[in-house]
Each structure stands twice: as C-alpha cells, then as structure tokens.
Design a protein around this motif. Structure first.
Motif, short mmCIF file in Angstrom:
data_model
loop_
_atom_site.label_atom_id
_atom_site.label_comp_id
_atom_site.label_asym_id
_atom_site.label_seq_id
_atom_site.Cartn_x
_atom_site.Cartn_y
_atom_site.Cartn_z
N VAL A 7 1.95 -10.81 -12.21
CA VAL A 7 3.35 -10.83 -11.81
C VAL A 7 3.60 -9.70 -10.81
CG1 VAL A 7 5.76 -10.72 -12.56
CG2 VAL A 7 4.03 -11.70 -14.08
N LEU A 8 4.05 -10.06 -9.61
CA LEU A 8 4.46 -9.08 -8.61
C LEU A 8 5.97 -8.92 -8.70
CD1 LEU A 8 2.55 -10.01 -5.32
CD2 LEU A 8 1.97 -8.28 -7.02
N PHE A 9 6.41 -7.67 -8.70
CA PHE A 9 7.83 -7.35 -8.73
C PHE A 9 8.26 -6.78 -7.38
CE2 PHE A 9 6.44 -6.87 -13.15
CZ PHE A 9 7.33 -7.72 -13.79
N PRO A 10 9.45 -7.16 -6.89
CA PRO A 10 9.93 -6.64 -5.60
C PRO A 10 10.41 -5.20 -5.70
CG PRO A 10 11.58 -8.07 -6.57
CD PRO A 10 10.39 -8.11 -7.49
N ILE A 11 10.14 -4.45 -4.63
CA ILE A 11 10.61 -3.07 -4.48
C ILE A 11 11.34 -3.00 -3.14
CG2 ILE A 11 9.95 -0.63 -4.33
CD1 ILE A 11 9.17 -1.89 -7.01
N SER A 12 12.64 -2.68 -3.17
CA SER A 12 13.42 -2.66 -1.93
C SER A 12 13.06 -1.46 -1.06
CB SER A 12 14.92 -2.67 -2.25
OG SER A 12 15.24 -1.65 -3.17
N ARG A 13 13.11 -1.68 0.24
CA ARG A 13 12.80 -0.64 1.23
C ARG A 13 14.01 -0.37 2.10
NH1 ARG A 13 7.04 -2.04 3.95
NH2 ARG A 13 8.41 -1.93 5.74
N GLU A 14 14.02 0.81 2.71
CA GLU A 14 15.12 1.20 3.60
C GLU A 14 15.28 0.23 4.78
OE1 GLU A 14 17.16 4.07 3.68
OE2 GLU A 14 16.40 5.00 1.86
N ASP A 15 14.17 -0.34 5.26
CA ASP A 15 14.23 -1.22 6.44
C ASP A 15 14.65 -2.65 6.10
OD1 ASP A 15 11.93 -2.21 5.21
OD2 ASP A 15 10.58 -1.70 6.86
N GLY A 16 15.01 -2.91 4.84
CA GLY A 16 15.48 -4.23 4.45
C GLY A 16 14.38 -5.19 4.03
N LEU A 17 13.13 -4.72 4.06
CA LEU A 17 12.02 -5.55 3.61
C LEU A 17 11.72 -5.24 2.15
CD1 LEU A 17 9.64 -5.29 6.70
CD2 LEU A 17 11.21 -7.15 6.12
N LEU A 18 10.78 -5.98 1.59
CA LEU A 18 10.37 -5.75 0.21
C LEU A 18 8.90 -5.36 0.14
CD1 LEU A 18 12.07 -8.83 -1.52
CD2 LEU A 18 12.75 -6.43 -1.73
N ASP A 19 8.62 -4.31 -0.61
CA ASP A 19 7.25 -4.02 -1.04
C ASP A 19 7.09 -4.72 -2.38
OD1 ASP A 19 6.15 -2.38 0.98
OD2 ASP A 19 7.20 -0.62 0.21
N TRP A 20 5.88 -4.69 -2.92
CA TRP A 20 5.61 -5.37 -4.19
C TRP A 20 4.76 -4.46 -5.06
CZ3 TRP A 20 8.33 -9.70 -4.87
CH2 TRP A 20 8.90 -10.26 -3.71
N THR A 21 4.88 -4.65 -6.37
CA THR A 21 4.04 -3.90 -7.31
C THR A 21 3.71 -4.80 -8.49
OG1 THR A 21 3.81 -1.86 -8.56
CG2 THR A 21 5.97 -2.92 -8.64
N VAL A 22 2.57 -4.50 -9.11
CA VAL A 22 2.21 -5.18 -10.35
C VAL A 22 2.56 -4.22 -11.48
CG1 VAL A 22 0.38 -6.33 -11.67
CG2 VAL A 22 0.30 -6.34 -9.19
#
Length: 192
Positions: free
Chosen positions: A77-92
């Motif tokens: 399961v990848l969870f979204p992580i919000s970024r300042e530039d409006g994109l999403l990083d991901w983490t397990v």
C-alpha cells in the motif's frame, strides 16, 4: 478559472461537507463496513498486489479498516504525501504512524519514494467530494490528485471513494479535472 464554475464548486463542497458532518455515528459505522467490504471486493476483481490509498480523516469515508486488511493480505500500500509544489510523493508507511500533512489531512510516515512510485501500482484509490454519472471526480480543491493522475503516462484503474449521496448526475467541470474509472460507496461499486 471561470468564476461561475469556481463558485458552483465552492457551494457544492460546502453542502457536501455539511452532509458529512451531520452523519450519525451509526451511519458512519455502517458506511465504514460497506466501504471495507466493497474495497476488498474491488481489489479481488482487479487482482491488485499493489495499491495506493489515502488515509481518511474524520469526515471522510473510512479507509482505515480496508488499509489494515490490505496489509494483512500482503498487499503493498502506497500512501500519498503532499508536497509544496502541489504534487504527491508516496510512502509505504502504515496507518499507525502519521502526521498532519500540508493539506491538513493525515499522512503516513515512511521513506519518501517520489512522485513516480505510483506508476507501479495495480489500483489507485482516491478521495473525492463527489463523482458524477460520467465518471468526473470533483475533489476538495487542492488539485493534488488531478495533477498526479493527469501526469501519468500509463494509469491503472482509479476509483474514488464517496458516500452514496455523493454520486451525482453532474458536477461542475474545469479543464484540469480528471475522470475516474469507477467509484466505491458503502453499498456498491460502479465502473464507468
């Protein structure tokens, strides 16, 4: 942005937030069980071994029992992580260790995998304010998922999770709004 459409979206979002706030604890519990069952069924239908899913906040459709089930099944399961530039990083990460993200929603804690990590999942589960009969998703106005989905070269199935009353005939549309392949409610799964 067309100011009339922006106004329509703001008004609809306010109405939907109020409806969610007015749900009773029993209605939330029943809905949570329905969401979990239908999300499990969806994962089985698409034979997903890796998914992305958001961590629900208090007034959102509850994804936490489903996320726990997925982890128990060995589904990545990848969870979204919000970024300042409006994109999403991901983490397990997991849904036990979390922080409040930039958008004010819960985010998992874990190693950041970058925006392209989502390209490797079999199914994407996104939050929504509403979805209409054509599959158009209206989010909460931050644009994180629209940007992510709009930038994907090859996108797996994307399903929005909404309460039954949030499946509408039509939602206001702007150029950047991204459609979904289906939706999951407490009572059904609809593919577009």
């Amino acid at each position: 942005m067309d100011s009339d459409i922006a106004h329509q979206k703001r008004a609809l979002r306010a109405e939907l937030r109020e409806r969610r706030r007015n749900l009773t604890s029993l209605e939330r519990e029943d809905a949570s069980a329905g969401f979990t069952e239908n999300l499990q069924r969806l994962v089985a239908e698409v034979s997903a071994q890796s998914i992305s899913c958001y961590l629900s906040s208090n007034n959102e459709p509850n994804t936490r029992p489903f996320v726990n089930w997925a982890a128990e099944q060995g589904i990545r399961v990848l969870f979204p992580i919000s970024r300042e530039d409006g994109l999403l990083d991901w983490t397990v990460g997991n849904n036990e260790d979390e922080i409040e993200g930039l958008a004010g929603v819960p985010e998992a804690v874990g190693e950041l995998l970058g925006p392209i990590a989502i390209n490797d999942v079999d199914l994407i589960i996104v939050p929504a304010a509403a979805v209409d009969a054509s599959g158009l998703r209206m989010g909460w106005g931050r644009g994180y998922f629209d940007k992510t989905l709009g930038s994907m070269e090859k996108c797996p199935p994307v399903y929005a999770v909404v309460f039954d009353s949030e499946y509408l005939e039509e939602v206001p549309r702007e150029v950047h709004d991204q459609p979904v392949n289906g939706l999951v409610t407490p009572t059904r799964i609809i593919a577009f």
